[in-house]
Design an enzyme around this catalytic site. Sequence first.
Site, PDB file in Angstrom:
ATOM      1  N   GLU A   1       9.545   2.371  98.338  1.00  0.00           N
ATOM      2  CA  GLU A   1      10.367   1.238  99.203  1.00  0.00           C
ATOM      3  C   GLU A   1       8.758   0.547  99.906  1.00  0.00           C
ATOM      4  O   GLU A   1       8.371  -0.511 100.283  1.00  0.00           O
ATOM      5  CB  GLU A   1      11.258   1.770 100.372  1.00  0.00           C
ATOM      6  CG  GLU A   1      12.368   1.737  99.799  1.00  0.00           C
ATOM      7  CD  GLU A   1      13.131   2.955 100.339  1.00  0.00           C
ATOM      8  OE1 GLU A   1      13.282   3.497 100.080  1.00  0.00           O
ATOM      9  OE2 GLU A   1      15.060   2.457 100.660  1.00  0.00           O
TER      10      GLU A   1
ATOM     11  N   ILE B   1      16.204   2.731  88.156  1.00  0.00           N
ATOM     12  CA  ILE B   1      17.063   1.138  88.726  1.00  0.00           C
ATOM     13  C   ILE B   1      15.579  -0.072  88.785  1.00  0.00           C
ATOM     14  O   ILE B   1      15.536  -0.941  88.666  1.00  0.00           O
ATOM     15  CB  ILE B   1      17.273   1.662  90.032  1.00  0.00           C
ATOM     16  CG1 ILE B   1      15.752   1.582  90.613  1.00  0.00           C
ATOM     17  CG2 ILE B   1      18.386   2.619  89.715  1.00  0.00           C
ATOM     18  CD1 ILE B   1      16.385   1.810  92.323  1.00  0.00           C
ATOM     19  N   GLY B   2      14.632   0.076  87.217  1.00  0.00           N
ATOM     20  CA  GLY B   2      13.903  -0.417  87.182  1.00  0.00           C
ATOM     21  C   GLY B   2      12.659  -0.475  87.234  1.00  0.00           C
ATOM     22  O   GLY B   2      11.561  -0.699  86.986  1.00  0.00           O
TER      23      GLY B   2
ATOM     24  N   SER C   1      13.241   6.496  97.680  1.00  0.00           N
ATOM     25  CA  SER C   1      11.753   6.093  97.279  1.00  0.00           C
ATOM     26  C   SER C   1      12.392   7.936  97.401  1.00  0.00           C
ATOM     27  O   SER C   1      10.727   8.495  96.984  1.00  0.00           O
ATOM     28  CB  SER C   1      10.767   5.919  98.262  1.00  0.00           C
ATOM     29  OG  SER C   1      11.183   4.384  98.421  1.00  0.00           O
TER      30      SER C   1
ATOM     31  N   GLY D   1       6.667   8.734  97.139  1.00  0.00           N
ATOM     32  CA  GLY D   1       7.624   8.044  96.803  1.00  0.00           C
ATOM     33  C   GLY D   1       6.910   6.058  96.750  1.00  0.00           C
ATOM     34  O   GLY D   1       5.970   6.697  97.825  1.00  0.00           O
ATOM     35  N   VAL D   2       6.721   5.375  95.816  1.00  0.00           N
ATOM     36  CA  VAL D   2       6.447   4.239  96.545  1.00  0.00           C
ATOM     37  C   VAL D   2       7.293   3.275  95.812  1.00  0.00           C
ATOM     38  O   VAL D   2       6.866   1.931  96.232  1.00  0.00           O
ATOM     39  CB  VAL D   2       4.709   4.302  95.009  1.00  0.00           C
ATOM     40  CG1 VAL D   2       5.107   3.677  94.030  1.00  0.00           C
ATOM     41  CG2 VAL D   2       4.170   2.866  95.981  1.00  0.00           C
TER      42      VAL D   2
ATOM     43  N   ALA E   1       3.175  13.896  94.178  1.00  0.00           N
ATOM     44  CA  ALA E   1       3.280  12.846  94.138  1.00  0.00           C
ATOM     45  C   ALA E   1       4.057  12.347  95.376  1.00  0.00           C
ATOM     46  O   ALA E   1       4.705  13.192  95.604  1.00  0.00           O
ATOM     47  CB  ALA E   1       3.504  11.641  92.685  1.00  0.00           C
TER      48      ALA E   1
END
Lengths: 793, 324
Positions: A750, A517-518, A559, A747-748, A745
């Site tokens: 949000e 989504i980018g 995320s 998520g980053v 890993a």
Amino acid sequence: MIDDEKTQKPIPPGQDQEYEESEVNIEGRRVTVRTRKVPPLPDWTKTEIVGQPVPRVDGVDKVTGRAKYTSDVQLPHMLYAIAVRSELPHARIKNISIEKALAHPGVHAVLLPKDVERYIMGNPFAGTLPLLTLEPKYTGEEIAVVAAETELQAEDAARLIQVDYEPLPFVLDPEVSMTDKSPVKFFPEGNFTGGGFGQRKIGQPSVHTRGDLDVGFKEADHIFEETFRTEPQQHACMEVHGTTASWDGDHLTVWESTQGVFGVQEEISRVFTLPMNDVRVIGTHMGGGFGSKGGAGKQTMLAVLMARRTGRPVKMVLSRHEDFMGVYRPASIQHYKVGVKNDGRLTAIEMKSVNAVGAYMSGSMWGNSSPMTQQMYACANVRTEDRAVFTNTPPPGAMRGPSNVQNAWGLEQLMDLIAHKLNMDPIELRMRNDVKVDQVTHQPYHSKGLAECFKLGAEKFHWDEKRLRRNDPASTKKYGVGMASQIWGGGGGPPATAIVKINQDGSINLLTGAADIGTGTRTVMSQICAEELGVAVDRIHVTNADTETTPYTLPSYGSITLASSGPAVRSAANDAKRQLLDLAAGSLGVKPEELSSKDGFIFVTAQPDKRMKFEAAAGAMPERTLVGRGYRGPNPKGQSLNAFGAQFCEVEIDIHSGEVKVLKFVAAHDSGRVINPHTFASQVKGGITMGTGYALSERRLIDKNTGVPVTASLLEYRPPTSLDAPVDIEVYSVDVPYTANNIGAKGVGEPPLIATAPAIANAVYHATGVRVKSNPITPEKIIDGLKSLGGRT
Amino acid sequence: MRAFEYFAPQQLADVIHTLSTAGGNARVCAGGTDILGRLKDGVDTPDKLVCLKTLPEMRYVRESNDGVRIGALTTLSTIEEDPIIRKSFPLLVEALYVTAAPQIRNQATMGGSICQRPRCWYLRGPFDCLRKGGAKCFAVDGENKYHAILGGHLCYIVHPSDSATALVALNASAKIQGSKGEKTVPLEKFFVGPEVNILKENILEDDEILTEIFIPTPSAGARGAFSKSRERQSYDFALASAAVQCTMKNGVCAEARVVLGGVAPIPWRSIEAEEELKGKKLDPKTIERAAAAAVRKAKPMTQNIYKVDLTRQLLSKSLSQIMV
């Protein structure tokens, strides 16, 4: 999409030992899913491709315009569909005249509420929405749809449809709606329900409670009572919501700007009772979602229906104006009462929130602003009440860091206010209330790098030095610094499946359902695949987000994309690699376990010059194609998986004009292993930019007298442009080891937005002494604030 | 957007002819940064759109011995970068620098900037307001945070142009071409408040267009400054602005023109502030008195009380810059 019905089913005892239960945290909502056990892979100790700033694999396609988005899809004989929307915030429709529209050149069909009433969007848990309605409950709600051969013809025809309204009373202000004075009664039991993901009951708030507030307040040396307010925030995605639908016989293809093609496929399949193999949803390239495109939109269903009705492909892409009359982050009013000891320890927190959630139940899930209050700081005595209040406004939805972004605005300013009162460093206050256990689930955090974020961020920002600087009283420019911290989920989880195909020339196809989504999904998945296979990134072609050619994964929300699909991609690549090594072992005359694959070669680990090229091994594959499958395994049991971060900012304020300028941001985030420093930094900078808009300029306003939105444009809504993005943003990862999945890993997506706005507000206070408790921090509030402090300006 | 007939004439005479025969249902399009938005939003629905871009002769900045002439089709960025303008009219350069965004300034023209329609969200939205021939001003008891505190009368729009605010302070004049010929008026007289005409913001008739701006050479000792406050720093219309042009002689303000933007339906010349300045030594006390005088007659509405202080402070800021 995960819904409760599916996820709450327990696994029958003794059934298939290959599966087990795993918890997944999505937007703060914890669900339990059944998942395949996956053989563990060794931790990557040293990586060659993962961790490198690999350029985006689709970067050239995007900047040259080759990347095809939903709104770029052009099909032969395609029609354009446009909705007729309510001009009033609440009305009963007495009549709809469509004769003139049908007679207009190029017009093929009009759909009315009666044509679509048997198709209901949503589900009992999330709430349902009519596709078209005869009793609109907000300005902009869809009443009818018209399709024509050109966009202009469709627009003209939409204007020619005459709607006769009987106006009904409406209410916009949640604090009015909650009282007896409300002119509208949404439900007999009341105009509010609980917010959030738990069981919600009309007329009752959702409550989290632990300990004893009375005891906590008695223990306190200081009691703070404060109210903070947040305005609605609109997603304002670069690409607006849109769908192109095309039937080929009974087979439907839908191009959708979405965060999750499988959720859209499921919903279309359910609403129209279609077998899933006849519903193909493609969302390969999309221009931003931020939560607003988690599932299908009304325009999805309307385009599908219109395409069926007319026998033509139909494109329904909203205008920017329409987009601004849709989904958003709900407004909140947050009342806090907090007890604190002299040493800074929190003894009690009471929080009551009021959240305006539109006219339908579907919005109430997002009408909650207390998750951080419950979790962020150690406190034995806590009670939170969230009220999701119905209003004649559009239904809100998820938006990047839902609930926590609103909550952080209040809570992180409150912590700052307490620190100033106790004459304590705001970091010190936060550390004195640090907690290693998730106080809601009672589970320990698998890893928590918040202290490291404070330390690294403070050092890079020169916090200790800047915090003690004083302004020149004679200067009309005031400078100040502030910081805030955050917690979010981001551990991801099953289900996610990936497929890695090795072709006979050694080239590789990676098939993943994950949306990009980018955020750079395609790039980081390529890196994970390349790392595991030991080949260069450019040998891999990614196909993603196409329900017909890629396997299932959860949508890109919460995320979770990297931590959900990344491990599946690594597993698939490992599966493919093992098969190829089996083949190569024969050629090299060794056992497969003696082999490694790296830099495009398969070699004997103990004797690296005994090797063959990766493509030579592939060329010898008897089936000419090798397929590796990978699944996302379960999360570790009994642990909470969360991402943390701290942000520091410096502002300059012109006390004449009241303008606030962000001079600098330092962001330190704990997201486990960084797969790609470029995309990591882009995520953080994007979050800070979005948070800057939330803090300083964005405001959605609905005219109080007519219920009509007056900020439905990029000009009036004032999101930051590229020129408003803070120029000086330093981004750091604290690299705290994380072992809850095979890529290490979290998520980053949000996290970087959550701390931004309160960090700015705290800096504004530090600069001026003005505590702005409602966003955005406009020149008006600065000037009024300075005036009430009695300072001559 | 509704269908319209598009004209791209080669000569000014053709423009005037098309306008004069359209019965008020034609609009001109120069840079298009305003009119295209109005067309797309459906707030303006002309039958004809006359493009001025094909006219060759209206893009220039020309210096003569009495001043500078700017063709109406000259883009704002061209003016902002012009060495003559930069040398003689820093006030205008400052105003242009905070007008819109660089991309818009590359496209928007001098004439368009002066003739743009107000940004009132009721005027630009689905509201049958007075300025559109309707029965009431929705701002009076509505959302009026951005509306007028001075010069309002039944309608409370604010004039959106920063360049107009600066140019009135610079005592500029406007050349107008119509079917009856050419005329020149002081720019100050070009704008009309709602008490004169509630349907439009300037004196242009249906068959007239603005062709040129003339700015007289400033007298020796002239100094100017422009201050503006915006909610969004990259590009935004003024919450309020203050343009000041003073002629300083030995620290004394011999002449002064004070014009306020974003606070009135027209660029608002504050004679009250000018009177406080003329003949006085420009010191903090004088500045405070002038700034207070500028807003003495302000009549804020329910949500724009802040504009009174803001305007006063911005005028202080501009005057302080001149004093330094």
